[in-house]
Design a protein around this motif. Sequence first.
Motif, short mmCIF file in Angstrom:
data_model
loop_
_atom_site.label_atom_id
_atom_site.label_comp_id
_atom_site.label_asym_id
_atom_site.label_seq_id
_atom_site.Cartn_x
_atom_site.Cartn_y
_atom_site.Cartn_z
N LEU A 244 3.26 -23.97 28.69
CA LEU A 244 2.91 -22.94 29.68
C LEU A 244 2.78 -23.52 31.09
O LEU A 244 3.32 -22.95 32.04
CB LEU A 244 1.62 -22.23 29.26
N PRO A 245 2.07 -24.65 31.28
CA PRO A 245 2.03 -25.25 32.62
C PRO A 245 3.43 -25.59 33.14
O PRO A 245 3.71 -25.44 34.34
CB PRO A 245 1.20 -26.52 32.42
N MET A 246 4.32 -26.03 32.26
CA MET A 246 5.68 -26.35 32.71
C MET A 246 6.41 -25.10 33.20
O MET A 246 7.16 -25.15 34.18
CB MET A 246 6.46 -27.02 31.57
N LEU A 247 6.20 -23.98 32.51
CA LEU A 247 6.80 -22.72 32.96
C LEU A 247 6.27 -22.32 34.33
O LEU A 247 7.02 -21.84 35.20
CB LEU A 247 6.52 -21.61 31.95
N ALA A 248 4.97 -22.53 34.54
CA ALA A 248 4.37 -22.20 35.84
C ALA A 248 4.93 -23.09 36.95
O ALA A 248 5.22 -22.62 38.05
CB ALA A 248 2.85 -22.35 35.76
N ILE A 249 5.08 -24.38 36.66
CA ILE A 249 5.63 -25.31 37.65
C ILE A 249 7.08 -24.95 37.96
O ILE A 249 7.51 -24.95 39.12
CB ILE A 249 5.55 -26.76 37.13
N ALA A 250 7.84 -24.62 36.92
CA ALA A 250 9.24 -24.24 37.11
C ALA A 250 9.35 -23.01 38.02
O ALA A 250 10.21 -22.96 38.92
CB ALA A 250 9.90 -23.97 35.77
N ALA A 251 8.48 -22.04 37.79
CA ALA A 251 8.50 -20.83 38.62
C ALA A 251 8.13 -21.17 40.06
O ALA A 251 8.75 -20.66 41.02
CB ALA A 251 7.53 -19.80 38.05
N ALA A 252 7.13 -22.02 40.26
CA ALA A 252 6.70 -22.41 41.62
C ALA A 252 7.83 -23.13 42.35
O ALA A 252 8.06 -22.89 43.54
CB ALA A 252 5.46 -23.30 41.54
N VAL A 253 8.53 -24.02 41.65
CA VAL A 253 9.64 -24.75 42.28
C VAL A 253 10.76 -23.78 42.65
O VAL A 253 11.33 -23.87 43.75
CB VAL A 253 10.16 -25.85 41.32
N LYS A 254 11.08 -22.86 41.74
CA LYS A 254 12.20 -21.95 41.94
C LYS A 254 11.98 -20.99 43.10
O LYS A 254 12.89 -20.74 43.92
CB LYS A 254 12.44 -21.15 40.65
N PHE A 255 10.75 -20.47 43.22
CA PHE A 255 10.51 -19.41 44.20
C PHE A 255 9.99 -19.92 45.55
O PHE A 255 9.74 -19.10 46.45
CB PHE A 255 9.53 -18.38 43.61
N THR A 256 9.80 -21.21 45.70
CA THR A 256 9.30 -21.72 46.99
C THR A 256 10.34 -22.53 47.75
O THR A 256 10.10 -22.89 48.90
CB THR A 256 8.06 -22.61 46.77
N SER A 257 11.47 -22.81 47.14
CA SER A 257 12.53 -23.56 47.86
C SER A 257 13.85 -23.35 47.15
O SER A 257 13.90 -23.03 45.97
CB SER A 257 12.19 -25.05 47.91
N LYS A 258 14.92 -23.54 47.90
CA LYS A 258 16.26 -23.35 47.35
C LYS A 258 16.67 -24.57 46.52
O LYS A 258 16.35 -25.70 46.86
CB LYS A 258 17.27 -23.13 48.48
N GLY A 259 17.41 -24.28 45.46
CA GLY A 259 17.90 -25.36 44.63
C GLY A 259 17.51 -25.18 43.19
O GLY A 259 16.72 -24.29 42.84
N PRO A 260 18.03 -26.00 42.30
CA PRO A 260 17.72 -25.89 40.87
C PRO A 260 16.28 -26.31 40.58
O PRO A 260 15.66 -27.04 41.35
CB PRO A 260 18.72 -26.86 40.22
#
Length: 467
Positions: A294-310
């Motif tokens: 679950l924390p990994m899903l949250a981190i993935a979402a934060a990375v995706k929606f705060t900057s461009k790129g994979p």
Amino acid sequence: MTKQGIIRSNENTFGVVYRVIDISIILVTLLVCIIAFEAPPHSGYLTAGLLSAMGYLLVAESLEIYRSWRAATALRMVTITSSAWIIVSVALLVLAFFAKVSGDYSRLVMGSWMVGAMALLSTWRLIFRLFLREIRLRGYNTRRVAIVGVNEAAVEMRKQIDRSPELGYQFWGFFDDRCDERIMSEYDDVELMGTINQLIELTQSGRFEVIFIALPLKAQARIAEILEKCGDTTASVHLIPDFFTFNLLHARLSEVGNMQTLSVYDSPIFGINDVLKRMFDIIFSLAVLAAISLPMLAIAAAVKFTSKGPVIFKQVRYGLDGRRIEVWKFRSMTAMDNGDKVVQAKKGDARITPVGEFIRRTSLDELPQFINVLQGSMSVVGPRPHAVAHNEEYRKLIPYYMLRHKVKPGITGWAQINGYRGETDTLDKMEGRIEYDLDYIRNWSLWMDVKIVFLTFFKGFTGSHVH
């Protein structure tokens, strides 16, 4: 035809007896617990006992429990012995849980057995160790020792003999036909007792039982001459080659046909050690990924929606034996260098995103590497993988740099918990990291991996030096 001599490994003289006693303790302790707590007997207990006994022997071989412990501390002996039994006990409990048979066994019996066996496995070794120490301190089972040569290796051997009276060695003097003025001036208590010929005469008269030859490897002719002279005595002769001039990496004896060789650069993780380390990696990684999904899903979402790129950045790095692998990380920067030139991230680096700064500082960006561990390209513990560009740069500047690839790269490592984590902006820092990496490979054990993982939770994840 002259037969070649055989060099044997330094296993404890009582190795076979040790194994028999260990198996007996494990099985008898289980039987005593079953009888003491009046547990209903069934074949499952016998199966558990035999599996544990065989498992303990395998783990004990990996941790080199049956080697000579003469020069090691009692604490280290007890710690490693107990660790081997704890590993077996945990593995047995996990096996019983997944096989859904844990309910067939009395918890009181199993718990008492595991604690009792651990105590007895260590206790009998301590008693036997004290017995050997006492008889040697009283002058029994001792041998008079002479050292050929006056150099750093000879002085160090004398120190080890003096510090370890339980070895049963009594140092008497140095012998040589030459005199190293530097050593003689540096150590006031070092002086020659006589020449090589005088040593041979004294040995022939029964003065010495053991001779250590501490001469450099380049002095092959002198060593051969001294060995020939020693052949006219009944003394036990040992060579102390100047291996400290080399960066030996888990040296061990091996054979090619009838020829014996000494490996200089080798990995400690082979055979059963490879199996045990891989089992540890799989079990630990699965447990961690289950806990952090679950924390990994949250981190993935934060990375995706705060900057461009994979979300995931796959960087090419060197793995085991220098083979290229793709290391997974949560993307923490706007730039993704992955070629011949990679610029290390620095404090305040404009390329680091706001979310990236946090996950780098807390090492959360490295969580996807547990997937690399399951894939088999990485291990939980090992030297941290460097970018290919950095490998090509530093292999030209730091001796023995590429030897760090004799084991799989790790998520955490010996260097990281000793302060060498994050940016290596100077050659000194990188040299320090490599020194710890090679030290890890030389001294690897499953217990060392467990210790590094434990220490990582306290000082390996965060810090002001991490960028």
